[in-house]
Design a protein around this motif. Structure first.
Motif, PDB file in Angstrom:
ATOM      1  N   LYS A 410       0.835  -1.364  -0.018  1.00 42.63           N
ATOM      2  CA  LYS A 410      -0.040   0.039   0.009  1.00 42.63           C
ATOM      3  C   LYS A 410       0.895   1.380   0.040  1.00 42.63           C
ATOM      4  O   LYS A 410       0.415   2.272  -0.632  1.00 42.63           O
ATOM      5  CB  LYS A 410      -0.965   0.064   1.062  1.00 42.63           C
ATOM      6  N   GLU A 411       1.994   1.196   0.484  1.00 45.38           N
ATOM      7  CA  GLU A 411       2.825   2.144   0.487  1.00 45.38           C
ATOM      8  C   GLU A 411       4.305   1.589   0.372  1.00 45.38           C
ATOM      9  O   GLU A 411       4.599   0.434   0.497  1.00 45.38           O
ATOM     10  CB  GLU A 411       3.134   3.046   1.899  1.00 45.38           C
ATOM     11  N   LYS A 412       5.169   2.455  -0.033  1.00 39.89           N
ATOM     12  CA  LYS A 412       6.679   1.891  -0.293  1.00 39.89           C
ATOM     13  C   LYS A 412       7.577   2.984   0.059  1.00 39.89           C
ATOM     14  O   LYS A 412       7.427   4.040  -0.486  1.00 39.89           O
ATOM     15  CB  LYS A 412       6.849   1.426  -1.901  1.00 39.89           C
ATOM     16  N   TYR A 413       8.782   2.427   0.670  1.00 39.58           N
ATOM     17  CA  TYR A 413       9.650   3.464   0.918  1.00 39.58           C
ATOM     18  C   TYR A 413      11.203   2.964   0.491  1.00 39.58           C
ATOM     19  O   TYR A 413      11.349   1.935   0.608  1.00 39.58           O
ATOM     20  CB  TYR A 413       9.796   3.779   2.596  1.00 39.58           C
ATOM     21  N   ILE A 414      11.668   3.635  -0.428  1.00 44.84           N
ATOM     22  CA  ILE A 414      12.944   3.560  -0.909  1.00 44.84           C
ATOM     23  C   ILE A 414      14.203   4.037  -0.296  1.00 44.84           C
ATOM     24  O   ILE A 414      13.861   5.744  -0.507  1.00 44.84           O
ATOM     25  CB  ILE A 414      12.881   3.603  -2.413  1.00 44.84           C
ATOM     26  N   GLU A 421      19.359   9.604  -1.017  1.00 44.98           N
ATOM     27  CA  GLU A 421      17.809   9.867  -1.484  1.00 44.98           C
ATOM     28  C   GLU A 421      16.891   8.906  -1.135  1.00 44.98           C
ATOM     29  O   GLU A 421      16.964   7.916  -0.793  1.00 44.98           O
ATOM     30  CB  GLU A 421      18.079   9.697  -3.175  1.00 44.98           C
ATOM     31  N   GLU A 422      15.846   9.624  -0.622  1.00 49.13           N
ATOM     32  CA  GLU A 422      14.634   8.932   0.071  1.00 49.13           C
ATOM     33  C   GLU A 422      13.294   9.168  -0.895  1.00 49.13           C
ATOM     34  O   GLU A 422      13.210  10.170  -1.620  1.00 49.13           O
ATOM     35  CB  GLU A 422      14.253   9.355   1.282  1.00 49.13           C
ATOM     36  N   GLN A 423      12.689   8.023  -1.056  1.00 46.85           N
ATOM     37  CA  GLN A 423      11.378   8.163  -1.945  1.00 46.85           C
ATOM     38  C   GLN A 423      10.182   7.509  -1.102  1.00 46.85           C
ATOM     39  O   GLN A 423      10.315   6.561  -0.335  1.00 46.85           O
ATOM     40  CB  GLN A 423      11.564   7.382  -3.342  1.00 46.85           C
ATOM     41  N   LEU A 424       9.060   8.119  -1.136  1.00 50.57           N
ATOM     42  CA  LEU A 424       7.975   7.695  -0.638  1.00 50.57           C
ATOM     43  C   LEU A 424       6.796   7.524  -1.470  1.00 50.57           C
ATOM     44  O   LEU A 424       6.514   8.507  -2.106  1.00 50.57           O
ATOM     45  CB  LEU A 424       7.746   8.253   0.648  1.00 50.57           C
ATOM     46  N   PHE A 425       6.106   6.368  -1.735  1.00 50.71           N
ATOM     47  CA  PHE A 425       4.758   6.421  -2.471  1.00 50.71           C
ATOM     48  C   PHE A 425       3.720   5.679  -2.049  1.00 50.71           C
ATOM     49  O   PHE A 425       3.577   4.548  -1.118  1.00 50.71           O
ATOM     50  CB  PHE A 425       5.275   5.426  -3.730  1.00 50.71           C
ATOM     51  N   ASN A 426       2.445   6.350  -2.323  1.00 49.01           N
ATOM     52  CA  ASN A 426       1.269   5.895  -1.948  1.00 49.01           C
ATOM     53  C   ASN A 426       0.754   5.031  -2.790  1.00 49.01           C
ATOM     54  O   ASN A 426       0.130   5.485  -3.932  1.00 49.01           O
ATOM     55  CB  ASN A 426       0.393   6.967  -1.465  1.00 49.01           C
ATOM     56  N   LEU A 427       1.007   3.748  -2.835  1.00 50.95           N
ATOM     57  CA  LEU A 427       0.466   2.800  -4.009  1.00 50.95           C
ATOM     58  C   LEU A 427      -0.853   2.696  -4.213  1.00 50.95           C
ATOM     59  O   LEU A 427      -1.252   2.120  -5.024  1.00 50.95           O
ATOM     60  CB  LEU A 427       1.368   1.502  -3.767  1.00 50.95           C
ATOM     61  N   GLU A 428      -1.662   2.982  -3.049  1.00 55.47           N
ATOM     62  CA  GLU A 428      -3.098   2.845  -3.284  1.00 55.47           C
ATOM     63  C   GLU A 428      -3.686   3.829  -4.120  1.00 55.47           C
ATOM     64  O   GLU A 428      -4.495   3.578  -5.107  1.00 55.47           O
ATOM     65  CB  GLU A 428      -3.841   2.880  -1.913  1.00 55.47           C
ATOM     66  N   ASP A 429      -3.200   4.988  -3.902  1.00 53.44           N
ATOM     67  CA  ASP A 429      -3.615   6.309  -4.732  1.00 53.44           C
ATOM     68  C   ASP A 429      -2.547   6.559  -5.838  1.00 53.44           C
ATOM     69  O   ASP A 429      -3.331   7.109  -7.004  1.00 53.44           O
ATOM     70  CB  ASP A 429      -3.489   7.658  -3.887  1.00 53.44           C
ATOM     71  N   GLU A 433       3.507   5.076  -9.299  1.00 55.47           N
ATOM     72  CA  GLU A 433       4.517   5.731  -8.343  1.00 55.47           C
ATOM     73  C   GLU A 433       4.960   7.030  -9.220  1.00 55.47           C
ATOM     74  O   GLU A 433       6.158   7.512  -9.415  1.00 55.47           O
ATOM     75  CB  GLU A 433       5.977   4.734  -8.410  1.00 55.47           C
ATOM     76  N   LEU A 434       4.154   7.785  -9.404  1.00 54.87           N
ATOM     77  CA  LEU A 434       4.161   8.914 -10.159  1.00 54.87           C
ATOM     78  C   LEU A 434       4.531  10.125  -9.504  1.00 54.87           C
ATOM     79  O   LEU A 434       5.525  11.199 -10.061  1.00 54.87           O
ATOM     80  CB  LEU A 434       3.024   9.399 -10.959  1.00 54.87           C
ATOM     81  N   THR A 435       4.444  10.314  -8.026  1.00 51.11           N
ATOM     82  CA  THR A 435       4.569  11.234  -7.189  1.00 51.11           C
ATOM     83  C   THR A 435       5.467  10.666  -5.938  1.00 51.11           C
ATOM     84  O   THR A 435       5.180   9.889  -5.137  1.00 51.11           O
ATOM     85  CB  THR A 435       3.515  11.695  -6.588  1.00 51.11           C
ATOM     86  N   ASN A 436       6.668  11.518  -5.930  1.00 52.93           N
ATOM     87  CA  ASN A 436       7.447  11.043  -4.629  1.00 52.93           C
ATOM     88  C   ASN A 436       7.165  12.022  -3.359  1.00 52.93           C
ATOM     89  O   ASN A 436       6.785  13.032  -3.603  1.00 52.93           O
ATOM     90  CB  ASN A 436       8.854  11.291  -4.994  1.00 52.93           C
TER      91      ASN A 436
END
Length: 486
Positions: A410-414, A421-429, A433-436
């Motif tokens: 549902k969410e992903k943190y890279i 560099e950090e990335q966070l994605f809301n995979l439900e919405d 992964e268009l918006t970090n």
């Protein structure tokens, strides 16, 4: 008698390339039927998205830290005490592998009674200048290539099409009869196993395709299904590089860059065509199983080792943590209703390739070794609620692109360990992964939440990625941990 077990494994297939999941163009009628006869896992991942470490997870049921393979490195021996085929063999199963193994040495049985091998193009086996002293450039006993030469002529080779084995941006149709394509060969040899198997024992068969991994070389009839369709554009996130000053995209084996539009569309078409070609050959094998009277006494698991970015965010190939690379198809089918699964079901809980070994052993009522880190997914396939893991931790050592990720589907943190560099994605919405969200103030609490989970996972690691309180940037990475290298 215990149920037969069939593990169908493909190479480099994205988790979204199934018509049962609503893909806009890909057609997979036989894989869809597997899903209707069982359960599809919508949030299945590979913790280490390249061939060798992913296959270690499948064959041992262990996490990447337990196998010691946290990146891609060839020529590291496979000496695991407990393997999936080994446990089946000890339980009285007749075990056979057909197709890709990608172990070392290449003819290592890793517990199988027999392996009919085709790993595709392996550089350390193929490069004659590295093997002249021992004359070991006979491809370590690859079984497909001499068979192909016998069928069509002694000059036939794996490089005849002019396509590199890692070229994800170029494609052309297969030039020989479809019957001698490596995809057909895997099924032909698997059908022959049904004829030759010991009928007094249940069987465990691993049917392992090299495709849709490059080269992108589908038979013409399958390429024609897609070449004139309006194919979906690859998603490009707001965080992705949109310029390519070095023209990296013009390299056929690029991992990133802007690829000429028509070239990319042909590659997309060929990639989708390879998937449909595999699907039809799976249909062929299912019919053969019916003819041999074993279909309804066989539990089937379909999966891939990792995905293919195929232009997502102007990236190609695999190894990264994005959905196109790390998310995989994962279907457990039970045509004969042996396990009493909820048919045509979908599971939201996050699963990983390490769960395959305990699942299949559980399905056959075979004891699961204590060293296994994965869990049987059978409990998720019943009509009852069960406690499950909250997330998985994945990673890949690969130079400046070395990274770790944590996700619950549902969410992903890279976290990129060399740059911070950090990335966070809301995979439900935002499933593409268009918006970090890492720099979004409103997401600060979620960013901290996932960062702390990663710190917990990395505490005590030999690389020194964390002191237990913070992530430490720039630590030297390695593809194999010390305990694997001895």
């Amino acid at each position: 008698m215990k149920p037969n077990v069939l593990l169908i494994m493909v190479d480099q297939m994205r988790g979204d390339c199934l018509s049962v999941l609503g893909h806009p163009v890909v057609d997979t009628p036989n894989i869809d039927q597997l899903a209707q006869n069982g359960v599809l896992f919508k949030n299945a991942y590979t913790a280490t998205p390249t061939c060798v470490p992913a296959r270690a997870a499948v064959l041992t049921g262990m996490s990447q830290t337990s196998t010691g393979r946290v990146g891609y490195q060839d020529k590291v021996p496979w000496n695991y005490k407990h393997t999936l085929p080994g446990e089946f063999a000890k339980a009285g199963y007749h075990t056979q592998a057909v197709g890709k193994m990608h172990v070392y040495p290449a003819r290592n049985l890793v517990g199988f009674h027999n392996v009919v091998l085709h790993d595709g193009y392996l550089h350390y086996n193929r490069f004659k200048h590295n093997n002249m002293e021992t004359e070991s450039y006979n491809y370590s006993g690859d079984d497909y290539l001499p068979w192909l030469k016998n069928q069509v002529g002694n000059q036939a080779d794996l490089i005849d099409l002019g396509l590199d084995c890692n070229a994800s941006t170029v494609a052309r149709p297969w030039h020989l009869p479809e019957a001698v394509h490596p995809t057909n060969w895997v099924v032909t040899e698997s059908i022959d196993f049904l004829r030759r198997r010991d009928p007094t024992k249940p069987f465990f068969l691993k049917m392992s395709f090299v495709r849709p991994h490059p080269p992108f070389d589908p038979p013409q009839v399958f390429f024609d299904m897609y070449k004139d369709l309006e194919l979906p554009d690859a998603p490009v996130g707001d965080w992705a590089e949109r310029e390519d000053p070095k023209k990296s995209g013009y390299n056929p084996i690029t991992s990133k860059g802007i690829v000429p539009k028509n070239r990319l569309k042909r590659a997309q078409a060929a990639y989708y065509a390879l998937i449909t070609h595999i699907d039809y050959q799976i249909g062929r094998f299912l019919m053969a199983m019916e003819e041999h009277g074993v279909l309804n006494n066989t539990v089937i698991l379909f999966c891939s080792d990792h995905g293919e970015l195929l232009g997502d965010h102007n990236l190609f190939r695999k190894s990264l943590a994005y959905e196109g690379s790390a998310k995989v198809p994962f279907i457990l089918a039970d045509p004969g209703n042996l396990l009493k699964l909820k048919k045509n079901g979908m599971v939201e809980e996050v699963v990983e390739l390490r769960d395959i070994m305990p699942t299949l052993l559980d399905a056959a009522n075979v004891e699961i070794p204590e060293c296994v880190d994965g869990r049987s997914v059978l409990s998720l396939c019943k009509e009852r609620a069960v406690e499950w893991r909250e997330y998985i931790h994945g990673e890949h050592a690969s130079g400046q692109s070395s990274h770790h990720y944590v996700t619950n589907g549902k969410e992903k943190y890279i976290w990129y360990s060399q740059t911070g560099e950090e990335q966070l994605f809301n995979l439900e919405d935002d499933p593409q992964e268009l918006t970090n969200l890492a720099a979004v103030i409103e997401s600060a609490q979620r960013l901290t939440f996932w960062r702390e989970r990663l710190i917990k996972e990395l505490s005590g690691r030999e690389e020194g990625f964390t002191d237990g309180n913070r992530l430490i940037i720039g630590r030297e990475t390695k593809a194999c941990l010390d305990h694997l290298l001895g």
